[in-house]
Design a protein around this motif. Structure first.
Motif, PDB file in Angstrom:
ATOM      1  N   LEU A  53      -0.633   6.589   9.439  1.00  0.00           N
ATOM      2  CA  LEU A  53       0.696   6.967   8.944  1.00  0.00           C
ATOM      3  C   LEU A  53       1.684   5.829   9.131  1.00  0.00           C
ATOM      4  CD1 LEU A  53       0.906  10.627  10.290  1.00  0.00           C
ATOM      5  CD2 LEU A  53       0.720   9.939   7.893  1.00  0.00           C
ATOM      6  N   PHE A  54       1.598   5.146  10.278  1.00  0.00           N
ATOM      7  CA  PHE A  54       2.491   4.020  10.538  1.00  0.00           C
ATOM      8  C   PHE A  54       2.264   2.896   9.519  1.00  0.00           C
ATOM      9  CE2 PHE A  54       3.443  -0.020  12.693  1.00  0.00           C
ATOM     10  CZ  PHE A  54       4.782   0.188  12.979  1.00  0.00           C
ATOM     11  N   GLU A  55       0.997   2.649   9.193  1.00  0.00           N
ATOM     12  CA  GLU A  55       0.672   1.620   8.209  1.00  0.00           C
ATOM     13  C   GLU A  55       1.208   1.992   6.822  1.00  0.00           C
ATOM     14  OE1 GLU A  55      -3.250  -0.700   6.345  1.00  0.00           O
ATOM     15  OE2 GLU A  55      -3.488   0.827   7.916  1.00  0.00           O
ATOM     16  N   LYS A  56       1.116   3.287   6.485  1.00  0.00           N
ATOM     17  CA  LYS A  56       1.622   3.741   5.187  1.00  0.00           C
ATOM     18  C   LYS A  56       3.145   3.576   5.126  1.00  0.00           C
ATOM     19  CE  LYS A  56      -0.339   7.229   3.213  1.00  0.00           C
ATOM     20  NZ  LYS A  56      -0.728   6.665   1.887  1.00  0.00           N
ATOM     21  N   LEU A  57       3.816   3.882   6.256  1.00  0.00           N
ATOM     22  CA  LEU A  57       5.270   3.731   6.301  1.00  0.00           C
ATOM     23  C   LEU A  57       5.666   2.262   6.159  1.00  0.00           C
ATOM     24  CD1 LEU A  57       7.960   5.175   6.642  1.00  0.00           C
ATOM     25  CD2 LEU A  57       7.731   4.920   9.118  1.00  0.00           C
ATOM     26  N   GLN A  58       4.865   1.370   6.773  1.00  0.00           N
ATOM     27  CA  GLN A  58       5.124  -0.068   6.632  1.00  0.00           C
ATOM     28  C   GLN A  58       5.004  -0.495   5.165  1.00  0.00           C
ATOM     29  OE1 GLN A  58       2.276  -1.625   9.537  1.00  0.00           O
ATOM     30  NE2 GLN A  58       3.976  -2.498  10.664  1.00  0.00           N
ATOM     31  N   ASN A  59       4.015   0.037   4.461  1.00  0.00           N
ATOM     32  CA  ASN A  59       3.819  -0.316   3.056  1.00  0.00           C
ATOM     33  C   ASN A  59       5.008   0.139   2.194  1.00  0.00           C
ATOM     34  OD1 ASN A  59       1.362  -1.512   3.563  1.00  0.00           O
ATOM     35  ND2 ASN A  59       0.155   0.322   3.089  1.00  0.00           N
ATOM     36  N   TYR A  60       5.500   1.339   2.479  1.00  0.00           N
ATOM     37  CA  TYR A  60       6.671   1.817   1.736  1.00  0.00           C
ATOM     38  C   TYR A  60       7.893   0.956   2.023  1.00  0.00           C
ATOM     39  CZ  TYR A  60       4.264   6.075   0.244  1.00  0.00           C
ATOM     40  OH  TYR A  60       3.405   6.957  -0.345  1.00  0.00           O
ATOM     41  N   LYS A  61       8.013   0.484   3.289  1.00  0.00           N
ATOM     42  CA  LYS A  61       9.132  -0.392   3.640  1.00  0.00           C
ATOM     43  C   LYS A  61       9.044  -1.706   2.863  1.00  0.00           C
ATOM     44  CE  LYS A  61      12.751  -1.624   6.095  1.00  0.00           C
ATOM     45  NZ  LYS A  61      12.884  -3.029   5.753  1.00  0.00           N
ATOM     46  N   LYS A  62       7.845  -2.226   2.682  1.00  0.00           N
ATOM     47  CA  LYS A  62       7.663  -3.448   1.901  1.00  0.00           C
ATOM     48  C   LYS A  62       8.053  -3.213   0.436  1.00  0.00           C
ATOM     49  CE  LYS A  62       3.931  -5.365   4.760  1.00  0.00           C
ATOM     50  NZ  LYS A  62       2.508  -5.768   4.778  1.00  0.00           N
ATOM     51  N   LEU A  63       7.670  -2.047  -0.088  1.00  0.00           N
ATOM     52  CA  LEU A  63       8.052  -1.727  -1.464  1.00  0.00           C
ATOM     53  C   LEU A  63       9.569  -1.683  -1.613  1.00  0.00           C
ATOM     54  CD1 LEU A  63       5.485   1.115  -2.322  1.00  0.00           C
ATOM     55  CD2 LEU A  63       5.487  -1.226  -3.199  1.00  0.00           C
ATOM     56  N   LEU A  64      10.239  -1.099  -0.614  1.00  0.00           N
ATOM     57  CA  LEU A  64      11.711  -1.027  -0.663  1.00  0.00           C
ATOM     58  C   LEU A  64      12.328  -2.413  -0.607  1.00  0.00           C
ATOM     59  CD1 LEU A  64      14.400   0.570  -0.496  1.00  0.00           C
ATOM     60  CD2 LEU A  64      14.115   0.578   1.994  1.00  0.00           C
ATOM     61  N   ASP A  65      11.857  -3.250   0.308  1.00  0.00           N
ATOM     62  CA  ASP A  65      12.439  -4.581   0.475  1.00  0.00           C
ATOM     63  C   ASP A  65      12.171  -5.475  -0.721  1.00  0.00           C
ATOM     64  OD1 ASP A  65      13.411  -3.856   2.937  1.00  0.00           O
ATOM     65  OD2 ASP A  65      11.688  -4.635   4.042  1.00  0.00           O
ATOM     66  N   ASN A  66      11.100  -5.215  -1.464  1.00  0.00           N
ATOM     67  CA  ASN A  66      10.788  -6.016  -2.646  1.00  0.00           C
ATOM     68  C   ASN A  66      11.353  -5.401  -3.931  1.00  0.00           C
ATOM     69  OD1 ASN A  66       8.754  -8.425  -2.013  1.00  0.00           O
ATOM     70  ND2 ASN A  66       8.243  -6.726  -0.632  1.00  0.00           N
ATOM     71  N   GLY A  67      12.179  -4.340  -3.769  1.00  0.00           N
ATOM     72  CA  GLY A  67      12.868  -3.774  -4.919  1.00  0.00           C
ATOM     73  C   GLY A  67      11.999  -2.933  -5.831  1.00  0.00           C
ATOM     74  N   LEU A  68      10.852  -2.451  -5.329  1.00  0.00           N
ATOM     75  CA  LEU A  68       9.951  -1.676  -6.173  1.00  0.00           C
ATOM     76  C   LEU A  68      10.229  -0.180  -6.094  1.00  0.00           C
ATOM     77  CD1 LEU A  68       6.614  -3.577  -5.521  1.00  0.00           C
ATOM     78  CD2 LEU A  68       8.177  -3.820  -7.439  1.00  0.00           C
ATOM     79  N   ILE A  69      10.913   0.265  -5.052  1.00  0.00           N
ATOM     80  CA  ILE A  69      11.357   1.654  -4.957  1.00  0.00           C
ATOM     81  C   ILE A  69      12.802   1.657  -4.514  1.00  0.00           C
ATOM     82  CG2 ILE A  69       9.062   2.588  -4.472  1.00  0.00           C
ATOM     83  CD1 ILE A  69       9.845   2.755  -1.535  1.00  0.00           C
ATOM     84  N   LEU A  70      13.487   2.767  -4.729  1.00  0.00           N
ATOM     85  CA  LEU A  70      14.888   2.899  -4.364  1.00  0.00           C
ATOM     86  C   LEU A  70      15.023   3.380  -2.938  1.00  0.00           C
ATOM     87  CD1 LEU A  70      16.215   4.617  -7.620  1.00  0.00           C
ATOM     88  CD2 LEU A  70      16.287   2.182  -7.026  1.00  0.00           C
ATOM     89  N   GLN A  71      16.226   3.215  -2.362  1.00  0.00           N
ATOM     90  CA  GLN A  71      16.478   3.630  -0.993  1.00  0.00           C
ATOM     91  C   GLN A  71      16.251   5.124  -0.829  1.00  0.00           C
ATOM     92  OE1 GLN A  71      17.442   1.568   1.704  1.00  0.00           O
ATOM     93  NE2 GLN A  71      16.979   3.410   2.875  1.00  0.00           N
ATOM     94  N   GLY A  72      16.689   5.920  -1.816  1.00  0.00           N
ATOM     95  CA  GLY A  72      16.501   7.365  -1.724  1.00  0.00           C
ATOM     96  C   GLY A  72      15.037   7.770  -1.717  1.00  0.00           C
ATOM     97  N   GLU A  73      14.230   7.063  -2.517  1.00  0.00           N
ATOM     98  CA  GLU A  73      12.792   7.351  -2.545  1.00  0.00           C
ATOM     99  C   GLU A  73      12.152   7.010  -1.204  1.00  0.00           C
ATOM    100  OE1 GLU A  73      11.487   6.601  -7.131  1.00  0.00           O
ATOM    101  OE2 GLU A  73      12.086   4.836  -5.995  1.00  0.00           O
TER     102      GLU A  73
END
Length: 247
Positions: free
Chosen positions: A215-235
């Motif tokens: 779960l921690f690894e999955k959360l890290q991946n989502y954080k990378k998506l956010l920082d690279n502009g691939l998902i929005l802050q709300g998502e």
């Protein structure tokens, strides 16, 4: 003379001409109409000068007649005015304006300071007519509700540490987004489809089946998506909340 108008009439205007004009204008002003400025001619030789009055509703041209015993008034509302001009000469300035019907009106020998104030006031009125008065902008701040406060307070200490670790993680520049993009789960499945996927090893486990490390690894991946502009802050916030509920 009206004391309220004195602040507009201190640029070498002829006091007698101003007093006569203001006394006659009292009966001509409309409801809610206010005088903005009065410009008076100053010719080398003149006894009865013309005047130009600007109000918040119109331009009024005042011309004395019959040796000053009477006066002609010609007015033009700001809706009719197309543009205003000032031309400075050696002996004063010429103030002119054109109407939307291509009518041109001018009055010369206006002292330069008076002409500039007439021009400025006229431009302000035309700008208000075009864009409307400037309204005050009020900013509303959303106050956190009790529900929001309860949800924040219920986050376990362990989950809070996970959030802090993920938020402080340095952002890596991702070149292969396939490494971090989560696999979308199908919206529906049938027994045969699930069996085929299981046989092919393509069934993704639910969050409840993952370990805390996963779960921690999955959360890290989502954080990378956010920082690279691939998902929005709300998502990201919604995904983070869902993952933390299983930790």
């Amino acid at each position: 003379m009206n004391e309220q108008l004195k602040k507009f009439l201190n640029e070498e205007q002829d006091p007698k001409a101003v007093e006569k004009i203001t006394s006659k204008l009292n009966d001509l002003l409309m409801k809610g109409e206010e005088i903005g400025y009065i410009g008076v001619q100053k010719k080398p030789v003149t006894v009865f000068p013309d005047s130009l009055v600007v109000t918040n509703k119109r331009i009024i041209l005042c011309s004395p007649k019959n040796l000053g015993l009477s006066m002609d008034f010609n007015d033009y509302t700001w809706d009719d005015i197309e543009s205003v001009f000032v031309k400075e000469n050696i002996l004063g300035s010429e103030v002119s304006f054109t109407t939307k019907t291509d009518l041109s009106i001018s009055i010369d020998y206006i002292p330069k300071t008076q002409a500039r104030k007439l021009y400025t006031f006229s431009k302000e009125q035309l700008d208000i007519l075009k864009n409307g008065p400037i309204a005050e902008v009020s900013v509303a701040f959303e106050t956190p509700t009790i529900k929001d406060e309860v949800e924040v307070a219920e986050i376990p200490a362990e989950a809070a540490e996970v959030i802090e670790a993920v938020e402080e993680m340095e952002t890596e520049e991702v070149t292969d987004f396939a490494e971090i993009m989560p696999i979308a789960q199908p919206e529906f499945s049938s027994p045969d489809l699930a069996a085929n996927q299981q046989a092919e090893g393509k069934v993704e486990r639910t969050l409840a089946e993952l370990s805390n490390e996963e779960l921690f690894e999955k959360l890290q991946n989502y954080k990378k998506l956010l920082d690279n502009g691939l998902i929005l802050q709300g998502e990201y916030d919604a995904l983070k909340k869902e993952i933390l509920s299983h930790m």
